[in-house]
Design an enzyme around this catalytic site. Structure first.
Site, PDB file in Angstrom:
ATOM      1  N   SER A 116       0.835  -1.208   0.000  1.00  0.00           N
ATOM      2  CA  SER A 116       0.000   0.000   0.000  1.00  0.00           C
ATOM      3  C   SER A 116       0.859   1.243   0.000  1.00  0.00           C
ATOM      4  O   SER A 116       1.967   1.256   0.562  1.00  0.00           O
ATOM      5  CB  SER A 116      -0.891  -0.002   1.246  1.00  0.00           C
ATOM      6  OG  SER A 116      -1.473   1.263   1.472  1.00  0.00           O
ATOM      7  N   TYR A 140      -1.626   0.114  10.372  1.00  0.00           N
ATOM      8  CA  TYR A 140      -1.866  -0.519   9.076  1.00  0.00           C
ATOM      9  C   TYR A 140      -0.667  -0.329   8.154  1.00  0.00           C
ATOM     10  O   TYR A 140      -0.128  -1.290   7.586  1.00  0.00           O
ATOM     11  CB  TYR A 140      -3.127   0.047   8.423  1.00  0.00           C
ATOM     12  CG  TYR A 140      -3.261  -0.346   6.973  1.00  0.00           C
ATOM     13  CD1 TYR A 140      -3.490  -1.670   6.622  1.00  0.00           C
ATOM     14  CD2 TYR A 140      -3.135   0.604   5.960  1.00  0.00           C
ATOM     15  CE1 TYR A 140      -3.594  -2.045   5.278  1.00  0.00           C
ATOM     16  CE2 TYR A 140      -3.241   0.239   4.627  1.00  0.00           C
ATOM     17  CZ  TYR A 140      -3.467  -1.083   4.288  1.00  0.00           C
ATOM     18  OH  TYR A 140      -3.561  -1.443   2.972  1.00  0.00           O
ATOM     19  N   LYS A 144       2.165  -3.137   6.576  1.00  0.00           N
ATOM     20  CA  LYS A 144       2.470  -3.307   5.155  1.00  0.00           C
ATOM     21  C   LYS A 144       3.974  -3.172   4.901  1.00  0.00           C
ATOM     22  O   LYS A 144       4.561  -3.932   4.117  1.00  0.00           O
ATOM     23  CB  LYS A 144       1.689  -2.300   4.316  1.00  0.00           C
ATOM     24  CG  LYS A 144       0.221  -2.633   4.183  1.00  0.00           C
ATOM     25  CD  LYS A 144       0.017  -3.987   3.522  1.00  0.00           C
ATOM     26  CE  LYS A 144      -1.433  -4.317   3.298  1.00  0.00           C
ATOM     27  NZ  LYS A 144      -1.610  -5.654   2.685  1.00  0.00           N
TER      28      LYS A 144
END
Length: 326
Positions: A116, A140, A144
């Protein structure tokens, strides 16, 4: 050649499955926590389960003679990751570790990871390249980035060809039934307001951008899917591949520009947007440099913003009982 696609019954995953299934043998692993089995073509096998289940992974990799893995399973909501960081580390990092461990034990030679643009955080650059420093702002994004590093390390240690694809702002749908069901991004958030006959909201109009609103790189989910196909082909050709690539258009659209397109597509031009205070942590501009993926994979995005909005609106109408545009 058989590819295991984890999270293949989800929004992005189902598009990747449909794109790859026309070219390769594909099997899907999905726990169906957010995915839906009916998204998948009838001839694609679905194994219901979690990447945290090492025994299940061992059986699936052997039964289907898997020669490549596309890993899309995981949690992806920034706000939720702030509230539940340990859950995100378990699902996204430990889940990936278990999957890589099973892949290495089975001798799977190819691994393609869904990353991402959140790994970059708030980059203060005109175009974000793969060399732009990674400073994620949420658990998050941290998961990643940790995932990318784990994939690269496992590839080097176990002789796997690897690629990590850093998506920017995904929108649109190949067909109405495959549209995103979440309301976490700009396009569905505006749809929700319009459906309730409420004006769209703009969070801040005083950013250092041409119209004062945030600028983002929006990419059609069909382009995301085609990028996976090209990355998979590259891994098949190049057993020493160690790729980390942005997946974007290289062009930015502001919040105001996006809302104008949405209002036109939906026919709700009478609902002028209202401006509210900035949201904490929103960078002024995040736009991908797409040079590396063009060079490495001979790939570039084909769909424009209007195509994204039109296809997303058709999906929204289908789910909410509104007339679906022809």
């Amino acid at each position: 050649m058989t590819w295991l696609i984890t999270g293949g019954a989800g929004y992005i995953g189902s598009h990747v499955v449909r794109e790859m299934a026309g070219r390769e043998s594909v099997v899907v692993l999905d726990d169906l926590s957010t995915g839906r089995a009916e998204r998948l073509p009838q001839d694609v096998p679905l194994v219901v389960g979690s990447v945290l289940d090492g025994g299940l992974l061992e059986r699936v990799l052997a039964e289907y003679a898997v020669t490549g893995i596309v890993h899309l399973a995981g949690k992806k909501q920034v706000a939720e990751s702030v509230a539940r960081p340990l859950h995100y580390y378990r699902e996204n990092v430990e889940g990936l570790r278990v999957l890589l461990d099973a892949a290495a034990a089975a001798g799977v030679p190819r691994f393609l990871f869904s990353s991402s643009a959140s790994v970059y955080g708030m980059p203060d650059v005109d175009l974000v390249t793969e060399e732009t420093p990674c400073r994620p702002l949420s658990p998050y994004g941290e998961t990643k980035l940790a995932g990318e590093r784990m994939v690269a390390a496992a590839g080097s240690a176990h002789g796997m060809a690897t690629a990590s694809l850093r998506y920017f702002n995904v929108a649109g749908a190949a067909s109405a039934e495959l549209a995103d069901e979440g309301v976490f991004n700009l396009v569905p958030m505006v749809f929700e307001r319009l459906t309730g006959n409420e004006a769209p909201r703009v969070f801040g109009d005083d950013y250092p951008t041409p119209d004062g609103t945030c600028v983002r790189d929006y990419i059609h989910v069909e382009d995301i899917a085609s990028a996976h196909v090209e990355a998979a082909r590259r891994l098949e050709r190049d057993p020493a591949a160690r790729l980390v690539l942005n997946v974007g258009t290289g062009k930015g659209a502001s919040v105001t520009e996006m809302i104008d397109v949405i209002l036109d597509v939906t026919g709700r031009t009478g609902l002028a947007p209202v401006t509210e205070a900035r949201r904490p942590g929103d960078p002024a501009r995040v736009v991908a440099s797409a040079d590396a993926i063009r060079r490495e994979l001979d790939w570039s995005a084909r769909h424009d913003v209007r195509a994204m909005v039109e296809s997303a609106w058709a999906g929204w109408c289908l789910r909410h009982g509104l007339p679906v545009p022809a």
